[in-house]
Scaffold this motif. Structure first.
Motif, short mmCIF file in Angstrom:
data_model
loop_
_atom_site.label_atom_id
_atom_site.label_comp_id
_atom_site.label_asym_id
_atom_site.label_seq_id
_atom_site.Cartn_x
_atom_site.Cartn_y
_atom_site.Cartn_z
N PHE C 300 0.84 -1.21 0.00
CA PHE C 300 0.00 0.00 0.00
C PHE C 300 0.87 1.26 0.00
CE2 PHE C 300 -4.62 -0.71 0.65
CZ PHE C 300 -4.62 -2.08 0.48
N ALA C 301 1.97 1.17 0.70
CA ALA C 301 2.87 2.32 0.70
C ALA C 301 3.41 2.55 -0.71
CB ALA C 301 4.01 2.07 1.68
N CYS C 302 3.72 1.45 -1.39
CA CYS C 302 4.20 1.56 -2.77
C CYS C 302 3.13 2.18 -3.66
CB CYS C 302 4.58 0.16 -3.28
SG CYS C 302 4.95 0.13 -5.01
N THR C 309 5.09 1.58 -10.21
CA THR C 309 6.01 0.44 -10.06
C THR C 309 5.33 -0.72 -9.35
OG1 THR C 309 6.78 1.34 -7.96
CG2 THR C 309 8.06 1.92 -9.93
N PHE C 310 4.06 -0.58 -9.10
CA PHE C 310 3.35 -1.60 -8.31
C PHE C 310 3.41 -2.97 -8.96
CE2 PHE C 310 0.41 -3.12 -5.23
CZ PHE C 310 -0.47 -3.95 -5.87
N LEU C 311 3.23 -3.00 -10.27
CA LEU C 311 3.17 -4.30 -10.93
C LEU C 311 4.49 -5.07 -10.89
CD1 LEU C 311 0.85 -3.64 -13.99
CD2 LEU C 311 0.35 -4.89 -11.91
N THR C 312 5.58 -4.34 -10.68
CA THR C 312 6.85 -5.05 -10.48
C THR C 312 7.12 -5.27 -9.00
OG1 THR C 312 7.87 -2.87 -10.74
CG2 THR C 312 8.01 -4.39 -12.61
N PHE C 313 6.66 -4.38 -8.18
CA PHE C 313 6.85 -4.50 -6.73
C PHE C 313 6.06 -5.68 -6.17
CE2 PHE C 313 8.46 -2.33 -3.01
CZ PHE C 313 7.63 -2.73 -1.98
N LEU C 314 4.86 -5.85 -6.71
CA LEU C 314 3.96 -6.88 -6.17
C LEU C 314 4.55 -8.28 -6.27
CD1 LEU C 314 1.16 -7.76 -5.08
CD2 LEU C 314 0.37 -7.77 -7.42
N PRO C 315 5.04 -8.72 -7.42
CA PRO C 315 5.58 -10.08 -7.48
C PRO C 315 6.73 -10.27 -6.50
CG PRO C 315 5.43 -9.13 -9.67
CD PRO C 315 5.13 -8.04 -8.72
N ALA C 316 7.56 -9.23 -6.39
CA ALA C 316 8.68 -9.34 -5.46
C ALA C 316 8.17 -9.50 -4.03
CB ALA C 316 9.56 -8.09 -5.57
N LEU C 375 15.63 2.07 -8.07
CA LEU C 375 14.57 2.70 -8.88
C LEU C 375 13.91 3.85 -8.14
CD1 LEU C 375 12.85 -0.49 -10.35
CD2 LEU C 375 14.39 1.08 -11.53
N ASN C 376 14.66 4.45 -7.23
CA ASN C 376 14.15 5.62 -6.47
C ASN C 376 12.92 5.30 -5.63
OD1 ASN C 376 16.12 7.43 -7.40
ND2 ASN C 376 14.98 7.69 -9.31
N LEU C 377 13.05 4.25 -4.89
CA LEU C 377 11.95 3.89 -3.97
C LEU C 377 11.89 4.92 -2.85
CD1 LEU C 377 9.95 1.52 -3.63
CD2 LEU C 377 11.59 0.48 -2.08
N ASN C 378 10.70 5.16 -2.35
CA ASN C 378 10.48 6.13 -1.28
C ASN C 378 11.31 5.75 -0.04
OD1 ASN C 378 8.89 6.94 1.31
ND2 ASN C 378 8.00 8.21 -0.32
N LEU C 379 11.86 6.75 0.58
CA LEU C 379 12.75 6.53 1.71
C LEU C 379 12.08 5.75 2.83
CD1 LEU C 379 15.49 7.14 3.09
CD2 LEU C 379 14.46 9.25 3.97
N TRP C 380 10.86 6.12 3.14
CA TRP C 380 10.15 5.45 4.23
C TRP C 380 9.93 3.97 3.93
CZ3 TRP C 380 9.91 7.52 8.80
CH2 TRP C 380 9.96 8.91 8.94
N ILE C 381 9.68 3.71 2.67
CA ILE C 381 9.49 2.30 2.29
C ILE C 381 10.80 1.55 2.45
CG2 ILE C 381 8.85 0.74 0.42
CD1 ILE C 381 7.04 2.92 -0.67
#
Lengths: 471, 477, 556
Positions: C300-302, C309-316, C375-381
């Motif tokens: 959800f944070a993503c 980037t959710f569709l690549t984040f989700l499988p991971a 890929l510049n993910l949010n710092l909090w994540i």
């Protein structure tokens, strides 16, 4: 000679009844081993003959004072047919109770003669005499097989009616003085030409009130419940039907032939009486536990409804009140037939509690009771609905919507009384064992139900005939 | 189909014929109950076939009354009985017959007063069929009134009502509504001097006050059938106390007559002068939904919970009717069709379980552990009832609900809360019965339904699920 | 590809359901797993290489009011998600085939296959109705998968509410925009005043389905289920559906300013709550659930931070969730199903292979997440991810290192789980290794070192007393919050209304008044008619009075 003999035909129905009476008297005094069936058989043939002759010679007059037409013939036929059914059922009662039936049949025949004549006369004095005679005979009939209480009730009824009869006599005297005669046509002409004053109003009121007392409309009804419930069942059933038809027919005839010019003055009082009858009928039916008293109040309620339309006295609307009366009477006769069937250990049942759970032992009797009550309630497809609709339609045509509302509200409250009976019959536990019901009673019930439902499913044939007669 | 055959009359009369057959049977013989039951089922199935056949002979749509039949009952005053159907009324008929079929299924197990119950149930079906097929005001009213008697007898004969006064109040209350409609019909009839087709009632022009009075009378008459506040009390006290499934189903079909009345008159037939009632009706409807749903939550009796669920849904459909368009009426019809089947199945199965509990003197906690077949069937129907996509109710309720949101979002949201509460309360009871049983296995012997009964209910579930896959069937093309 | 796959899977699932056998369940379940694997492999092989696969379109609803088509359309974007789903279901089916405490293997297998079918329908949805239907069907299937009554109850309540909210949101959207397509979302967000309401309902629904903070109780109640059922429920059922639903509606959320911060903060709270929960809860099954709750918080944070980037984040995330679940389940299986962490410690002595494998698998997650960092993910994540791994390492350390506290019987039976339990972990680890070879960097290596250090040092040991505190272990603060905020007021309101309105107003006032009026009427009638003489005279006089009054009224 030929003319005189032709005019005698007009009396044939009454003559047949009188002849039957004579035969009955002779049989009673001279025949050995007379049984109730003897008197019933004589009465039956007399009624058959009277009906036939009334039908055949429906338009025979005897001068101006005695006229027959479709209207009088219709009501005579109705009275005879109802009396026939009443006599047949009464026979069962007399046989089961092993009582002498001569008095009953004789008085009943006499009453029929008196009413029959009263329907056809065109003279106020004759009418008064005949109605008072009929009334006296009714009082005597009330005393038939009556106990002490019954006798007391009969005498009270008689004494109570005296003031009304005397007032009616005075009223007729005043009108005849005014008109120069007591013939309907003379009195009608006099009323047309006179302006309404207090004495004239009181004279007309006296006649009206006398009739209302005898028919049992509120507020002159106070003895009726007791009169219907105290005597034996044959008397009770006779009183519940025959006088009502007779007085109804006579009242309409008087209203048309005599009081048409002044009837408008009696509209409001009659409406008030009608509404009062409905209210008292509802309250009474819901408060009683005696079966005959319940239906006595039901009768009062329905009379109120009939008179609510009669009060306006629109000739075109009479049909509605008549259909309602017929439908209600059919249903009531079904109920009274059932009273003949409700017997336990030789005693006829009077109390509501006594008939609890009869649907288990006598499902046909219970079903018949249900059908009759549905018709009284005015639910389709029974005849009662047609009657109610016809009457309410007439009132709506007169724009008397408030009266429609009052009647429907009254039906709603009265429904509680009907539902109470249905509930006792079907839903309560069985309390006593009923005796075997005579097949003749089943036959009567069957005929009654057929008339009620067949008329409902195909009313055109039956009601068209009635309409033609009324027209 | 023979065009000369009085098709609609047959649909109405066949249950009556069935009732006559059952009435003629002798109750003392052993085979009476199975035979009577078989006759009743056969009667209903025959009518179902006729109704399904009728679907193929009408053009789909709402308001386009077809297969018209007129019978003159009385000539003076002229009373004609006119029957006609459109898709909507056929849908309701189908739903009603299926519901009664489901309610009738377990009737063979109830030997007490079986005969009069079957007779009056079939008589009720006749009157209800006539009501849904009525095309003119008179026929409409006549059948509106007739159905009260078999209902009264059914409720009284079921013998479950502890307070007899409750039956009287219920009956008088319904009669009150019928009398109001009678008054309205007489006024309409008198105005036109003949009976009026339902769609033509709007053509009757009265003075403003007369119009308002007339329509208010009609509305109150219909409302008297629906358990809307404050009229819910009488209906609730009777309906919730009925243990026999057939009687429960029949009694809970009564609100449908009130809803159908509104459907036929609203919105096109009602004149603008009477349209102000809409706001009050809506407010009362929403309050009633919420109120009854809440009482369903706190009341521990499962019958009351089912009654609350049924009532909340009926009022939801009523709110759908009050929309200022008839565009969604057919969606309502499909939803009602599925709803009737669902509630009948839930009522029947629940009554079966409750009777088993009473017979064996057991508590409801964990009873489904010994009734896996009942549990399976009830699970399907309850899940469909709470709005999951297992029936035509899913899509059609979606459409109706969307329309409600568009019209008045607050009332729609309150309705949603009420529906959720009713659904939760039903689910809670279901789960209570599914909990692990506190008593040993041999305590509850042979409680479950027989395999033929399971087949029947699974067939009903299949009909429901098929209706999901084709939720607007025969509207295609 | 999807249509062919669904067409093949449905009969397979039906077979599993209809031919449930009590004997030789493992064999049948294994055969079913093989069949499933074959079908998936065949579908991928045969149709996965089509450049322009033909979608399956079924004209479900055709009416003047609403038209809905059910579409199964393959899109290359969904490759990762589909692969993760196949993997998750496959692993669950694999475990289902042989783990000894499952009694309804074929039913579970059937449900798993149907869940996969419904998830495919969900992810390939081109319109909202299809999404809604699929979500509801997933709820129904998940309902049947849960074989613990309290868990079932909570699950249904939460998800029923979520479905109602979802339906409300979609209904409002449809009626205001006359469309059920996703491409109508941006326009709706711009022009419509109801966009905020729709968004609010959708967010709530998604949070309820995915078990985010405040709505996680249904999620945590799955603790009594077998782990393969949990695996299915977590990775292929309602929580995933919730996240995916929100993803589909992100074009709407993005257009509204307040939604992304709300989702982000809710996600962060969820992650925080989950991490605290994993540290203080004693039950291993609950810990697994908390870890997965953390994963959904991350998802959800993503979505809130960078949904593209959710569709690549989700499988991971799904893969790592699987790995985490298996890592944590293995000690439970080895400890003869003793699920309390307070009974664990020094398992390394008897489970060296498992411990090493678990640590390696954990470390292999780091490159996966590092890839997203690049890929510049949010710092909090990033912080949340790091904390998650650290906590996981700490827990592993508590399990495998430290003092022995296990029961003697448990200790005597303690050994490496059977190879079948380890195969999926080995294969997943190998997959992580193979697919992320390019993600190794010094930062990843440094973090790996930190993880190992945490594993050895177990820095959160000070929280161990909480494991034996019954108040903390049995506390259900959120449920109590709901009870006092919602359930109790509703119950009280219901009772008050019932007493006030039904009883007092209607029964005791209206009905009582009516009854009294009728009784009065009846009583008066009885009294009047009882006294014949007085009553009779009174009635007659009354009648005469009416006549006279009417005459004089007319005269006047």
């Amino acid at each position: 000679m030929f003319l005189a003999s032709a005019n005698l035909y007009s009396f044939l129905p009454e003559l047949c009844l009188a002849l039957a009476l004579i035969v009955q008297i002779l049989a009673f005094f001279f025949r050995k081993n007379v049984t109730p069936k003897t008197f019933y058989t004589i009465a039956k043939f007399a009624l058959f003959a009277s009906s036939l002759t009334a039908f055949l010679f429906y338009n025979q007059d005897f001068g101006n004072s005695f006229t027959n037409n479709e209207y009088t013939t219709l009501f005579k036929l109705i009275m005879y047919l109802w009396a026939w059914a009443c006599f047949y059922l009464s026979l069962k009662w007399f046989l089961s109770q092993d009582k002498i039936s001569f008095r009953f049949y004789a008085l009943a025949l006499l009453i029929l003669i008196a009413f029959s004549f009263a329907l056809s006369v065109n003279n106020l004095w004759f009418l008064w005499a005949l109605l008072e005679t009929a009334f006296l005979l009714l009082v005597l009939l009330l005393k038939t097989n009556a106990d002490e209480e019954g006798n007391l009730t009969a005498m009270t009824f008689f004494y109570s009616s005296l003031p009304f009869s005397l007032c009616a006599a005075w009223g007729i005297f005043y009108l005849s003085q005014l008109a120069g005669g007591a013939d309907y046509s003379l009195v009608a002409a006099a009323l047309k030409n006179s302006s309404m004053n207090f004495y004239l109003f009181m004279a007309c009121s006296a006649l009206l009130v006398n009739m209302l007392f005898k028919i049992g409309l509120a507020p002159f009804h106070f003895l009726m419940p007791k009169i219907v419930s105290s005597p034996c069942l044959p008397v009770s059933s006779f009183i519940s039907f025959i006088p009502v038809f007779a007085y109804y027919a006579i009242l309409i005839k008087m209203a048309v032939k005599v009081f048409a010019p002044v009837f408008v003055h009696f509209q409001e009082p009659l409406l008030i009486f009608a509404v009062l009858s409905m209210i008292i009928g509802v309250a009474g039916a819901n408060s009683e536990t005696n079966l005959r008293r319940i239906f006595a109040y039901v009768a009062l309620f329905n009379l109120g409804i009939v008179f609510s339309e009669l009060a306006f006295f629109d000739v075109r609307r009479l049909y509605g009140s008549f259909i309602y009366l017929i439908s209600y009477m059919l249903a009531l006769s079904g109920v009274y037939t059932l009273f003949y069937a409700l017997k336990s250990k030789g005693d006829y049942l009077n109390n509501l509690k006594d008939i609890s759970g009869i649907s288990l032992a006598k499902p046909l009797i219970a079903a018949a009771m249900l059908l009759c009550l549905i018709s009284m309630l005015g639910l389709p497809p029974m005849m009662g609905f047609l009657g109610l609709f016809s009457l309410l339609n007439g009132l709506a045509a007169l724009r008397e919507y408030w009266l429609v509302a009052v009647i429907l509200a009254g039906k709603l409250f009265m429904a509680y009384a009907y539902l109470k009976v249905i509930k006792v019959v079907y839903f309560d536990a069985k309390s006593i064992t009923l005796d075997r019901v005579d097949k003749g009673i089943y036959l009567c019930l069957f005929v009654n139900i057929i008339l009620t439902t067949a008329a409902a499913f195909n009313p055109r044939f039956f009601l068209a005939i009635l309409r033609n007669f009324l027209n | 189909m023979n065009p000369n055959l009085p098709y609609l009359l047959l649909i109405a009369l066949i249950p009556l014929v069935g009732a006559a057959f059952v009435l003629c049977g002798t109750e003392n013989t052993k085979k009476f109950i199975p035979n009577a039951w078989a006759v009743a089922i056969l009667t209903i199935v025959t009518d179902l076939i006729l109704i399904l056949r009728a679907f193929y002979h009408i053009k789909t749509g709402y308001g386009n009354m077809q297969l018209s039949e007129t019978y003159v009952w009385w000539e003076m005053p002229r009373i004609e009985l006119t029957f006609a159907v459109d898709s909507f009324s056929l849908l309701l008929l189908l739903g009603v017959f299926l519901a009664v079929l489901v309610g009738m299924w377990f009737e063979k197990n109830y030997h007490d007063t079986c005969k009069p119950r079957i007779v009056f149930a079939l008589f009720f079906l006749t009157s209800l069929s006539g009501f849904f097929m009525a095309a003119d005001v008179f026929s409409f009213f006549i059948f509106f009134l007739i159905m009260l008697l078999p209902l009264f007898m059914l409720i009284g004969l079921s013998g479950d009502i502890k307070k007899q006064a409750a039956i009287f109040r219920f009956m008088l209350y319904n009669l009150f509504g019928a009398m109001l409609l009678f008054a309205a019909v007489i006024i309409l009839y008198n105005h036109q001097n003949h009976s009026i087709l339902l769609g033509d009632v709007s053509s009757v022009k009265l003075r403003e006050k007369g119009e308002i009075t007339l329509w208010l009378t009609i509305f109150v008459a219909f409302l008297s059938r629906i358990p809307i506040w404050p009229f819910h009390y009488w209906i609730a006290s009777v309906n919730a106390a009925l243990k026999n499934p057939l009687v429960f189903v029949v009694a809970n079909l009564m609100p449908l007559t009130g809803i159908y009345g509104f459907i036929r008159f609203w919105p096109n037939t009602v004149p603008d002068t009477a349209a102000f009632c809409l706001y009050f009706l809506e407010i009362i409807g929403v309050i009633s939904m919420f109120f009854i749903a809440l009482i369903g939550v706190i009341n521990k009796d499962i019958n009351y919970k089912i009654f609350a669920f049924v009532t909340v849904y009926y009022i939801f459909f009523l709110l759908g009717i009050f929309l200022p368009t008839d565009q969604f009426i057919l969606n309502l019809g499909f939803s009602l069709f599925a709803f009737l089947l669902i509630f009948a199945a839930i009522a029947s199965l629940t009554a079966y379980v409750e009777n088993a509990l009473e017979r064996e003197n057991l508590k409801p906690l964990g009873i489904f552990s010994y009734m896996p077949r009942v549990s399976l069937c009830l699970a399907v129907f309850i899940l469909a009832a709470v709005g999951l996509p297992l029936s035509a109710m899913f899509v059609n309720n979606f459409v109706v609900f969307a329309a409600l949101l568009d019209y008045n979002i607050i009332s729609a949201l309150l309705a949603l809360v009420a529906l959720s509460l009713a659904a939760m309360s039903l689910l809670r009871e279901f789960f209570l019965r599914k909990s692990p049983a506190p008593y040993p296995a041999d305590t509850a012997r042979c409680l479950d339904i027989a395999p033929p009964d399971l087949c029947f209910f699974l067939s009903a579930a299949a009909v429901l699920i098929l209706s999901f896959f084709n939720p607007l069937w025969f509207l295609r093309g | 590809m999807f249509n062919q796959l669904v067409a093949a899977l449905i009969p397979l699932g039906l077979l599993a359901f209809l031919f449930q056998k009590n004997r030789m369940q493992r064999t049948w379940a294994a055969l079913l797993f093989v069949a499933f694997f074959s079908v998936v492999a065949f579908s991928i092989a045969s149709f996965g290489f089509e450049s322009n696969p033909k979608p399956f379109i079924w004209k479900w609803i055709v009416s003047p009011v609403i038209n809905v088509n059910l579409v199964l359309k393959y899109s290359p974007d969904l490759d990762g998600v589909a692969a993760a789903l196949f993997l998750a279901v496959g692993v669950a089916l694999f475990y289902n085939s042989f783990c000894f405490f499952e009694k309804e293997r074929l039913k579970v297998a059937g449900l798993a296959i149907f869940l996969l079918v419904m998830m495919i329908v969900l992810i390939s949805a081109q319109n909202m109705m299809q999404l809604l239907v699929a979500a509801c069907f997933i709820d129904v299937l998940a309902f049947y998968l849960i074989n613990d009554m309290p868990a079932k109850q909570k699950f249904v309540f939460f998800n029923l509410l979520a479905d109602m909210l979802l339906m409300t949101a979609l209904a409002l959207f449809w009626i205001k925009s006359s469309s059920l397509n996703f491409n109508a979302l941006p326009l709706f967000a711009k022009n419509n005043p109801y966009a905020s309401i729709v968004a609010a309902f959708l967010i709530l629904a998604a949070m309820m389905k995915s078990g985010l903070f405040l709505f996680h109780d249904a999620f945590l109640n799955l603790k009594n289920l077998s782990f393969q059922r949990n695996m299915l429920l977590i990775t292929s059922a309602t929580p995933l559906a919730g996240a995916f639903i929100l993803y589909k509606f992100m074009p709407l959320m993005v257009a509204l300013k307040w939604t992304e911060p709300l989702i982000f903060f809710a996600a962060l709270f969820t992650i925080l709550w989950a991490l605290v929960g994993t540290l203080i809860v004693n039950n291993m099954h609950v810990r697994i659930l908390y870890f997965n709750m953390c994963v959904y918080g991350l998802l959800f944070a993503c979505l809130a931070a960078q949904y593209k980037t959710f569709l690549t984040f989700l499988p991971a995330a799904l893969m790592c969730s699987l790995v985490t679940t298996i890592i944590l389940v293995l000690p439970v299986i080895a400890a003869s199903n003793d699920a309390f962490l307070s009974h664990y410690g020094a398992f390394f002595n008897k489970m060296k292979f498992t411990a090493c494998l678990s640590l390696i698998a954990l470390c292999l997650e780091i490159p996966v997440w590092y890839h997203f960092v690049t890929l510049n993910l949010n710092l909090w994540i990033i912080i949340a991810l790091a904390l998650r791994l650290i906590v996981l390492a700490h827990i592993l350390g508590c399990i495998y290192l430290g003092k022995k506290v296990a029961d003697d019987k448990v200790w005597s039976l303690l050994r490496n789980p059977h190879l079948f339990y380890l195969i999926p972990l080995i294969l997943l680890s190998a997959a992580l290794l193979i697919f992320n070879t390019d993600a190794f960097s010094c930062y990843a290596a440094a973090f790996t070192g930190i993880i190992c250090l945490v594993f050895i040092s177990r820095p959160f040991r000070f929280l161990n007393p909480c494991l034996s505190n019954s108040f903390i272990q049995n506390a259900q603060p959120v449920m109590k919050f709901y009870y006092f905020l919602l359930v109790l007021p509703l119950t009280v309101m219901g009772r008050v209304l019932w007493i006030l309105i039904d009883f007092l107003l209607i029964e005791r006032t209206l009905l009582y008044a009516l009854q009294r009026i009728v009784s009065l009427l009846v009583c008066c009638s009885q009294k009047i008619h009882a006294q014949l003489k007085i009553g009779g005279v009174a009635f007659v006089l009354c009648g005469i009075a009416v006549l006279l009054l009417s005459f004089f009224a007319k005269e006047w």
